[in-house]
Design a protein around this motif. Structure first.
Motif, PDB file in Angstrom:
ATOM      1  N   TYR A  23       0.872  -1.004   0.100  1.00 11.48           N
ATOM      2  CA  TYR A  23       0.051   0.237  -0.048  1.00 11.48           C
ATOM      3  C   TYR A  23       0.786   1.260   0.182  1.00 11.48           C
ATOM      4  N   LYS A  24       1.961   1.318   0.902  1.00  8.67           N
ATOM      5  CA  LYS A  24       2.674   2.438   0.974  1.00  8.67           C
ATOM      6  C   LYS A  24       3.378   2.483  -0.222  1.00  8.67           C
ATOM      7  N   LYS A  27       1.565   4.062  -3.101  1.00 12.56           N
ATOM      8  CA  LYS A  27       0.954   5.529  -2.688  1.00 12.56           C
ATOM      9  C   LYS A  27       2.460   6.322  -3.169  1.00 12.56           C
ATOM     10  N   ARG A  30       2.446   6.451  -6.771  1.00 13.96           N
ATOM     11  CA  ARG A  30       1.444   7.684  -7.364  1.00 13.96           C
ATOM     12  C   ARG A  30       2.173   8.887  -7.235  1.00 13.96           C
TER      13      ARG A  30
END
Length: 62
Positions: A23-24, A27, A30
């Motif tokens: 997830y990190k 992120k 992006r």
């Protein structure tokens, strides 16, 4: 708590850590893509300014 329960808990924490890592990572990816898009836009603006300055200088010299 049996050894099997301890293994299940350990594997659960491992899976949670992997999910948090991915997830990190997504992120950050992006954010980097957004920054690189901003950099490209600035480069285009600088190129346009450069071209307009060259054109202005050519007009002034002629």
């Amino acid at each position: 708590m049996t050894e099997t329960e301890q293994w299940i808990i350990l594997i659960g924490f491992y899976i949670l850590a992997l999910l948090l890592f991915f997830y990190k990572n997504a992120k950050l990816r992006r954010a980097l893509i957004a920054k690189s898009d901003q950099i490209r836009e600035i480069e285009v603006e600088l190129k346009n300014l450069e071209d307009s300055m060259k054109t202005r200088n050519e007009r002034t010299n002629n």
